[in-house]
Design a protein around this motif. Structure first.
Motif, PDB file in Angstrom:
ATOM      1  N   VAL A  45       0.870  -1.183   0.000  1.00  0.00           N
ATOM      2  CA  VAL A  45       0.000   0.000   0.000  1.00  0.00           C
ATOM      3  C   VAL A  45       0.906   1.232   0.000  1.00  0.00           C
ATOM      4  CG1 VAL A  45      -1.857   1.246   1.145  1.00  0.00           C
ATOM      5  CG2 VAL A  45      -1.779  -1.261   1.255  1.00  0.00           C
ATOM      6  N   ASN A  46       0.967   1.903  -1.145  1.00  0.00           N
ATOM      7  CA  ASN A  46       1.816   3.095  -1.282  1.00  0.00           C
ATOM      8  C   ASN A  46       0.980   4.319  -0.921  1.00  0.00           C
ATOM      9  OD1 ASN A  46       4.219   4.444  -1.938  1.00  0.00           O
ATOM     10  ND2 ASN A  46       3.488   4.887  -3.995  1.00  0.00           N
ATOM     11  N   THR A  47       1.277   4.930   0.204  1.00  0.00           N
ATOM     12  CA  THR A  47       0.378   5.907   0.811  1.00  0.00           C
ATOM     13  C   THR A  47       0.713   7.343   0.445  1.00  0.00           C
ATOM     14  OG1 THR A  47       1.762   6.099   2.783  1.00  0.00           O
ATOM     15  CG2 THR A  47       0.022   4.403   2.802  1.00  0.00           C
ATOM     16  N   CYS A  48      -0.310   8.197   0.549  1.00  0.00           N
ATOM     17  CA  CYS A  48      -0.153   9.643   0.528  1.00  0.00           C
ATOM     18  C   CYS A  48      -0.192  10.122   1.972  1.00  0.00           C
ATOM     19  CB  CYS A  48      -1.279  10.288  -0.286  1.00  0.00           C
ATOM     20  SG  CYS A  48      -1.272  12.094  -0.283  1.00  0.00           S
ATOM     21  N   PHE A  50       0.001  13.787   2.520  1.00  0.00           N
ATOM     22  CA  PHE A  50      -0.022  15.235   2.337  1.00  0.00           C
ATOM     23  C   PHE A  50      -0.997  15.915   3.288  1.00  0.00           C
ATOM     24  CE2 PHE A  50      -1.603  18.813  -0.527  1.00  0.00           C
ATOM     25  CZ  PHE A  50      -0.597  19.682  -0.143  1.00  0.00           C
ATOM     26  N   LEU A  51      -2.176  15.320   3.464  1.00  0.00           N
ATOM     27  CA  LEU A  51      -3.209  15.871   4.329  1.00  0.00           C
ATOM     28  C   LEU A  51      -3.703  14.795   5.289  1.00  0.00           C
ATOM     29  CD1 LEU A  51      -5.391  17.746   1.657  1.00  0.00           C
ATOM     30  CD2 LEU A  51      -3.744  18.792   3.231  1.00  0.00           C
ATOM     31  N   ALA A  52      -4.312  15.239   6.388  1.00  0.00           N
ATOM     32  CA  ALA A  52      -4.880  14.284   7.336  1.00  0.00           C
ATOM     33  C   ALA A  52      -5.905  13.384   6.653  1.00  0.00           C
ATOM     34  CB  ALA A  52      -5.516  15.033   8.503  1.00  0.00           C
ATOM     35  N   SER A  53      -6.684  13.954   5.715  1.00  0.00           N
ATOM     36  CA  SER A  53      -7.694  13.151   5.017  1.00  0.00           C
ATOM     37  C   SER A  53      -7.046  12.061   4.172  1.00  0.00           C
ATOM     38  CB  SER A  53      -8.565  14.058   4.139  1.00  0.00           C
ATOM     39  OG  SER A  53      -7.755  14.797   3.233  1.00  0.00           O
ATOM     40  N   ALA A  54      -5.874  12.357   3.595  1.00  0.00           N
ATOM     41  CA  ALA A  54      -5.161  11.342   2.809  1.00  0.00           C
ATOM     42  C   ALA A  54      -4.656  10.222   3.706  1.00  0.00           C
ATOM     43  CB  ALA A  54      -3.997  11.984   2.053  1.00  0.00           C
ATOM     44  N   CYS A  55      -4.208  10.580   4.909  1.00  0.00           N
ATOM     45  CA  CYS A  55      -3.765   9.555   5.859  1.00  0.00           C
ATOM     46  C   CYS A  55      -4.930   8.674   6.292  1.00  0.00           C
ATOM     47  CB  CYS A  55      -3.110  10.221   7.072  1.00  0.00           C
ATOM     48  SG  CYS A  55      -1.557  11.084   6.706  1.00  0.00           S
ATOM     49  N   GLU A  56      -6.103   9.296   6.476  1.00  0.00           N
ATOM     50  CA  GLU A  56      -7.287   8.517   6.845  1.00  0.00           C
ATOM     51  C   GLU A  56      -7.638   7.515   5.746  1.00  0.00           C
ATOM     52  OE1 GLU A  56     -10.221  11.487   7.551  1.00  0.00           O
ATOM     53  OE2 GLU A  56      -9.179  12.313   9.305  1.00  0.00           O
ATOM     54  N   ALA A  58      -5.548   6.223   3.632  1.00  0.00           N
ATOM     55  CA  ALA A  58      -4.516   5.185   3.642  1.00  0.00           C
ATOM     56  C   ALA A  58      -4.786   4.159   4.742  1.00  0.00           C
ATOM     57  CB  ALA A  58      -3.139   5.824   3.828  1.00  0.00           C
ATOM     58  N   ILE A  59      -5.146   4.642   5.925  1.00  0.00           N
ATOM     59  CA  ILE A  59      -5.416   3.724   7.035  1.00  0.00           C
ATOM     60  C   ILE A  59      -6.615   2.836   6.715  1.00  0.00           C
ATOM     61  CG2 ILE A  59      -6.179   3.619   9.446  1.00  0.00           C
ATOM     62  CD1 ILE A  59      -4.458   6.198   9.877  1.00  0.00           C
ATOM     63  N   GLU A  60      -7.656   3.417   6.129  1.00  0.00           N
ATOM     64  CA  GLU A  60      -8.824   2.616   5.736  1.00  0.00           C
ATOM     65  C   GLU A  60      -8.423   1.518   4.747  1.00  0.00           C
ATOM     66  OE1 GLU A  60     -11.774   5.238   4.174  1.00  0.00           O
ATOM     67  OE2 GLU A  60     -12.050   6.302   6.076  1.00  0.00           O
ATOM     68  N   THR A  61      -7.541   1.861   3.793  1.00  0.00           N
ATOM     69  CA  THR A  61      -7.090   0.873   2.810  1.00  0.00           C
ATOM     70  C   THR A  61      -6.297  -0.238   3.481  1.00  0.00           C
ATOM     71  OG1 THR A  61      -7.001   2.614   1.128  1.00  0.00           O
ATOM     72  CG2 THR A  61      -5.821   0.567   0.648  1.00  0.00           C
TER      73      THR A  61
END
Length: 439
Positions: A45-48, A50-56, A58-61
Motif C-alpha cells: 500500500v503506497n500511501t499519501c 499530504f493531508l490528514a484526510s489522505a492519511c485517513e 490510507a489507514i482505511e485501505t
C-alpha cells in the motif's frame, strides 16, 4: 523464491511513478506482479501523507487489506510512501496490521523488504535519506497505454507555510536531462501518445544543477520525440520565464494547458504562507500568458480559510476568480497540518473553511459553464478513452487525466481507445462537454 505481489497506489501522480518503479523492481527480483490484492503473498500500500484526510484514506485501505489477510486471501501487508515518512513511529506502534514499512527514501529497497516480510521473524523498516534517494529506474506503467508521466524532479524547496512536502520528499533535486530523455524515448517507443511532465515544481527544473532554468531546453528535446501531446503540471508563478512561455507558444506538441497553483490572491495571506507572489504579479502573469499562448486553458489550486482570511479576504478571492477567469480550479478547505507553521497561526474553523470552499466552487462552476458555452461550435482534437455503452468519451487539450472532466461524443463508426479524432462541440451534460465526430 518468487511471490505474488499486488500494489495499491494512493495520492498523486508522483506517488504513482514511485509505485510503477517498485512494481518493476519486484518483477526484476523474480516476483509476479498482479492487479488484484486477493491471492497475493504481499500487498504493498503506497500511501499519501499530504493531508490528514489522505492519511485517513490510507489507514482505511490498510484495514481493508487486513480483513483480506484475516480471511486468508493475503499473507503480508507492506506500507510505503509519504504517510510512512510522516508518521513512521505511529504506524509501527499503532498499526500492527502493517507487517513492514518503507519511507520515501527507500523505494529502491522494495525487493529486499518483500523477502524480509515473508520471513516470519522480520518486520522490515526501511527509512533511507529522503534528500539523496535515487529517482530513476525501470517502470511498469499503470496508466492506460496512451499516456504516461515523466517525473523530472523530486522534493521541494518552496517551504509554503501550510505544506509538509519538503519534510516528506526532501530538498528539490532535478534529474539529469540525459536520464530523462532516455526514459522519454522508452515511453515513446512503448506507444505513449500523451506525456505528462510532472514534479512538485517543474519550473524550477535545472536551477539546482547549474543555477539556470532548464525546463524550456528539456521541452524542446522532448518535442523531437514521437509524442502527440506534452502536458505540463505544476508551474510556480514566479519561476515562469519568457523563454518557457516562448517554447510553449511555439511548439504544437506542448498543450496550451498550464497548471499553476496560486492558493490565494490576498497579498497578506500570500506573504504569511511564504508564497513569493503578489496579487498584481499574478494578474499580470495570467494576462501575459493569455496574450502570448492562443487558446490557453489555466488550472490552479485554491485554499479557503487560510490563516488571515476573513470575509473581506475571501470576497477578494472570489472577485479575483471572476476577474481572471481561470478555467479549471481545485478548491480545498484549509487543513491545519501537524508540523506546519500555518497550523500554529489563527485561522477559521473547519466548518467555515468548508463553507467558503463550497462558495468558491459555486463561483468556479459559473466560470466553467461560461467557458463551455464559449467553445460550442468549435472542433477539437480528442483522445478517445472509451465507450460507456451509449457514447464515446475522451479528452481534448483542455482536460488532464484524472483531474478534469471528459468530452462525450457520438460517432457513426467504432473509435478505439487511444485514437485521436476530431469532435465538434455541440452541448454540455452534467458540467462536461458533448459533441459529435466531425470527419
Amino acid at each position: 523464491m518468487g511471490y505474488q505481489i499486488a500494489f495499491i497506489s494512493l495520492g498523486c501522480a508522483k506517488n504513482q511513478v514511485n509505485c510503477e518503479q517498485m512494481m518493476a523492481s519486484a518483477a526484476a527480483a523474480g516476483h509476479t506482479v498482479q492487479a488484484a490484492p486477493e491471492g497475493a503473498d504481499v500487498v504493498v500500500v503506497n500511501t499519501c501523507g499530504f493531508l490528514a484526510s489522505a492519511c485517513e484514506e490510507a489507514i482505511e485501505t490498510i484495514l481493508e487489506m487486513a480483513e483480506l489477510k484475516r480471511a486468508g486471501q493475503v499473507r503480508k501487508i507492506l506500507v510505503t510512501g509519504c504517510m510512512v515518512q510522516r508518521y513512521q513511529k505511529e504506524i509501527l506502534h499503532e498499526l500492527p496490521e502493517a507487517d513492514g514499512v518503507l519511507g520515501t527514501g527507500s523505494y529502491g529497497d522494495i525487493a529486499q523488504a518483500i523477502e524480509e516480510v515473508m520471513d516470519l521473524r522480520l518486520r522490515p523498516c526501511h527509512l533511507g535519506n529522503i534528500h539523496t534517494a535515487g529517482q530513476g529506474g525501470p517502470r511498469i506503467l499503470s496508466t492506460p497505454p496512451w499516456y504516461a508521466y515523466l517525473r523530472i524532479a523530486e522534493g521541494c524547496d518552496n517551504h509554503c507555510a501550510y505544506c509538509v512536502i519538503p519534510s516528506l520528499r526532501g530538498r528539490y533535486r532535478s534529474r539529469p536531462r540525459e536520464e530523462l530523455l532516455e526514459e522519454a524515448v522508452e515511453l515513446s517507443s512503448a506507444g505513449v501518445k500523451e506525456l505528462l511532465v510532472i514534479a512538485q515544481d517543474i519550473t524550477r527544473y535545472g536551477t539546482d544543477l547549474n543555477g539556470e532554468h532548464q525546463l524550456a531546453g528539456l521541452l524542446a528535446e522532448l518535442c523531437r520525440l514521437d509524442f502527440r501531446w506534452i502536458r505540463l503540471h505544476y508551474l510556480y508563478p514566479d519561476e515562469i520565464t519568457d523563454e518557457l512561455i516562448d517554447i510553449i507558444a511555439k511548439e504544437d506538441k506542448i498543450l496550451p494547458y498550464l497548471d499553476i497553483p496560486i492558493q490565494h490572491c490576498n497579498n497578506g495571506i500570500l506573504k504569511a504562507m511564504n508564497r513569493r507572489d503578489t496579487k498584481a504579479e499574478l494578474t499580470a502573469l495570467f494576462a501575459k500568458l493569455r496574450a502570448r499562448i492562443p487558446g490557453l486553458v489555466l488550472r490552479t489550486s485554491i485554499i479557503t480559510g487560510l490563516p488571515g482570511e476573513g470575509e473581506a479576504e475571501f470576497e477578494e478571492l472570489c472577485a479575483f476568480l471572476r476577474e481572471v477567469r481561470i478555467e479549471r480550479a481545485g478548491v480545498f478547505p484549509f487543513s491545519p497540518e501537524e508540523g506546519t507553521r500555518a497550523a500554529l497561526m489563527d485561522h477559521v474553523d473547519t466548518e467555515e473553511a468548508q463553507r467558503r470552499a463550497e462558495l468558491a466552487v459555486d463561483v468556479q462552476s459559473g466560470i466553467i459553464d461560461e467557458y463551455h458555452e464559449s467553445v460550442l461550435g468549435e472542433t477539437r482534437e480528442v483522445l478517445c478513452e472509451g465507450f460507456d455503452g451509449q457514447m464515446f468519451y475522451g479528452r481534448s487539450y483542455a482536460e488532464s487525466p484524472e483531474i478534469d472532466g471528459r468530452i462525450w461524443f457520438d460517432a457513426d463508426r467504432e473509435v478505439a481507445p487511444g485514437e485521436f479524432v476530431t469532435v465538434r462541440l455541440t452541448g454540455t451534460m452534467d458540467g462536461e462537454l458533448t459533441g459529435e465526430l466531425a470527419e
